[in-house]
Design an enzyme around this catalytic site. Structure first.
Site, PDB file in Angstrom:
ATOM      1  N   CYS A 125       0.835  -1.202   0.000  1.00 43.37           N
ATOM      2  CA  CYS A 125       0.000   0.000   0.000  1.00 43.37           C
ATOM      3  C   CYS A 125       0.871   1.255   0.000  1.00 43.37           C
ATOM      4  O   CYS A 125       2.036   1.209  -0.413  1.00 43.37           O
ATOM      5  CB  CYS A 125      -0.986   0.000   1.152  1.00 43.37           C
ATOM      6  N   ASP A 194      -3.839   1.117   9.806  1.00 40.49           N
ATOM      7  CA  ASP A 194      -5.011   1.990   9.961  1.00 40.49           C
ATOM      8  C   ASP A 194      -5.537   1.931  11.377  1.00 40.49           C
ATOM      9  O   ASP A 194      -6.149   2.886  11.864  1.00 40.49           O
ATOM     10  CB  ASP A 194      -6.114   1.585   8.982  1.00 40.49           C
TER      11      ASP A 194
HETATM   12  C1  RUB Z   1      -4.134   3.154   3.288  1.00 38.44           C
HETATM   13  C2  RUB Z   1      -3.387   2.124   4.087  1.00 38.44           C
HETATM   14  C3  RUB Z   1      -2.108   2.566   4.736  1.00 38.44           C
HETATM   15  C4  RUB Z   1      -2.430   3.034   6.172  1.00 38.44           C
HETATM   16  C5  RUB Z   1      -1.240   3.692   6.841  1.00 38.44           C
HETATM   17  O1  RUB Z   1      -5.398   2.709   2.882  1.00 38.44           O
HETATM   18  O2  RUB Z   1      -3.814   1.022   4.265  1.00 38.44           O
HETATM   19  O3  RUB Z   1      -1.204   1.502   4.825  1.00 38.44           O
HETATM   20  O4  RUB Z   1      -3.486   3.981   6.137  1.00 38.44           O
HETATM   21  O5  RUB Z   1      -0.875   4.837   6.105  1.00 38.44           O
HETATM   22  P1  RUB Z   1      -6.338   3.681   2.019  1.00 38.44           P
HETATM   23  P2  RUB Z   1      -0.115   6.066   6.800  1.00 38.44           P
HETATM   24  O6  RUB Z   1      -5.566   4.046   0.795  1.00 38.44           O
HETATM   25  O7  RUB Z   1      -7.551   2.867   1.726  1.00 38.44           O
HETATM   26  O8  RUB Z   1      -6.650   4.880   2.874  1.00 38.44           O
HETATM   27  O9  RUB Z   1       1.142   5.518   7.376  1.00 38.44           O
HETATM   28  O10 RUB Z   1       0.119   7.017   5.654  1.00 38.44           O
HETATM   29  O11 RUB Z   1      -1.029   6.644   7.834  1.00 38.44           O
END
Ligand code: RUB
Length: 318
Positions: A125, A194
């Site tokens: 991701c 998340d």
């Molecule tokens: C984003 C996702 C990221 C986490 C952590 O999912 O799964 O790995 O949110 O991200 P989506 P961060 O694209 O569906 O929002 O470290 O940037 O908070």
């Protein structure tokens, strides 16, 4: 941006990623308060709570969102004077944004200490926190190589690949289902989160748990980079984190589904990786084994169960 515009951008994922969502919500509360022309405190409270509810309703899984809103909103109930109430709320919102940005940078510094020169790192991701570790290691002169997954159906891996390429990091872009195939070439995996539950389970982009399982099988370390406000206080009280399921259109257009009358398209956005498959969680407060999630919620988020029972309005979701 108006409050409604921010809410819509979060809902449609124009603003996405747990940290960015949280900061956008804090900024929206700040701006909404600044623009407000209420003449009495009760009405101001009512309007701010409606704004908070709207923001929280946009995406159900990233606990950073209710945590950020709660941090900004909670002390509002003790205020006695409108001018001070507004000023304090706006300051809290800006302070949250500042702390959140500092947290990502600190996670990068701490996380980079877990990467060695020559390592091959797999990420899934698009996580600011996970990328902070990788980028920091690279900035420190380490020669690292990355495997970045595509991340169906929304292709967040494209953003990750772009960031890594811009930084000059050698990157292999792979389909999600190739993660196990390449695991033998990987030294460690780093993803974001998340939400993190009281038992140390990690909720992150769909596919994370398969990667963790493959890493476990191959004895490859699996690290999670996450700010402390990704931990979910409500899970202490037995609340579950709701896994968002988005539209089937993201996977198969309606026109194609029409010809598949017996097929249901399922599109869960996140999955749950049990603590057993996670080696360490890198936070801005230091590195913890997932078993310490309860301590982090108590000590870093300053929540205790008594306070939560009476004072955590945004923890009522399934
Ligand atoms: C984003 C996702 C990221 C986490 C952590 O999912 O799964 O790995 O949110 O991200 P989506 P961060 O694209 O569906 O929002 O470290 O940037 O908070």
């Amino acid at each position: 941006m108006t409050l409604e515009e921010t809410a819509e951008k979060i809902r449609t994922m124009e603003i996405r990623g747990a940290g960015r969502i949280a900061r956008a919500a804090a900024q929206a509360l700040h701006d909404y308060s600044m623009e407000d022309d209420c003449t009495n405190l009760a009405l101001y409270r009512q309007k701010m709570h409606a704004a908070a509810d709207l923001l929280i309703s946009t995406r159900p899984t990233a606990v950073s969102l209710p945590n950020a809103v709660n941090l900004v909103m909670k002390p509002l109930k003790n205020e006695t004077d409108l001018k001070t109430a507004k000023q304090n709320l706006e300051e809290r919102a800006l302070a949250f944004i500042r702390r959140s940005e500092e947290a990502v940078s600190r996670i990068g510094t701490i996380g980079a200490r877990h990467i060695r020169d020559g390592d091959v790192v797999l990420t899934h991701c698009n996580s600011e926190a996970a990328l902070a570790c990788i980028l920091k290691a690279h900035q420190q002169g380490m020669d690292i190589e990355v495997y970045a997954t595509e991340v169906r159906p929304r292709n967040q891996g494209h953003i990750t690949a772009q960031t890594l390429s811009d930084a000059g990091i050698k990157t292999n872009f792979i389909v999600d289902s190739a993660a196990r195939y390449f695991m033998k070439e990987v030294d460690l995996c780093i993803t974001g989160a998340d939400a993190i539950t009281v038992n140390g389970s990690i909720i992150n982009k769909i596919g994370t748990s398969q990667i963790a399982l493959a890493a476990h099988e191959a004895r490859v370390s699996f690290l999670v980079a996450a700010e402390t406000y990704k931990f979910a206080p409500c899970t202490i009280l037995g609340e579950r984190i709701l896994i968002e399921e988005r539209s089937p259109d993201e996977i198969l257009p309606a026109g194609m589904r029409k010809n598949l009358p017996n097929v249901t398209v399922r599109n869960p956005t996140f999955d749950i990786t049990p603590a057993d498959y996670v080696d360490l969680i890198i936070t801005e407060a230091g590195v913890y084994p997932p078993e310490m999630a309860y301590t982090i919620i108590r000590e870093q988020l300053h929540w205790d169960t008594e306070e939560m029972n009476s004072d955590f309005p945004y923890c009522e979701e399934e």
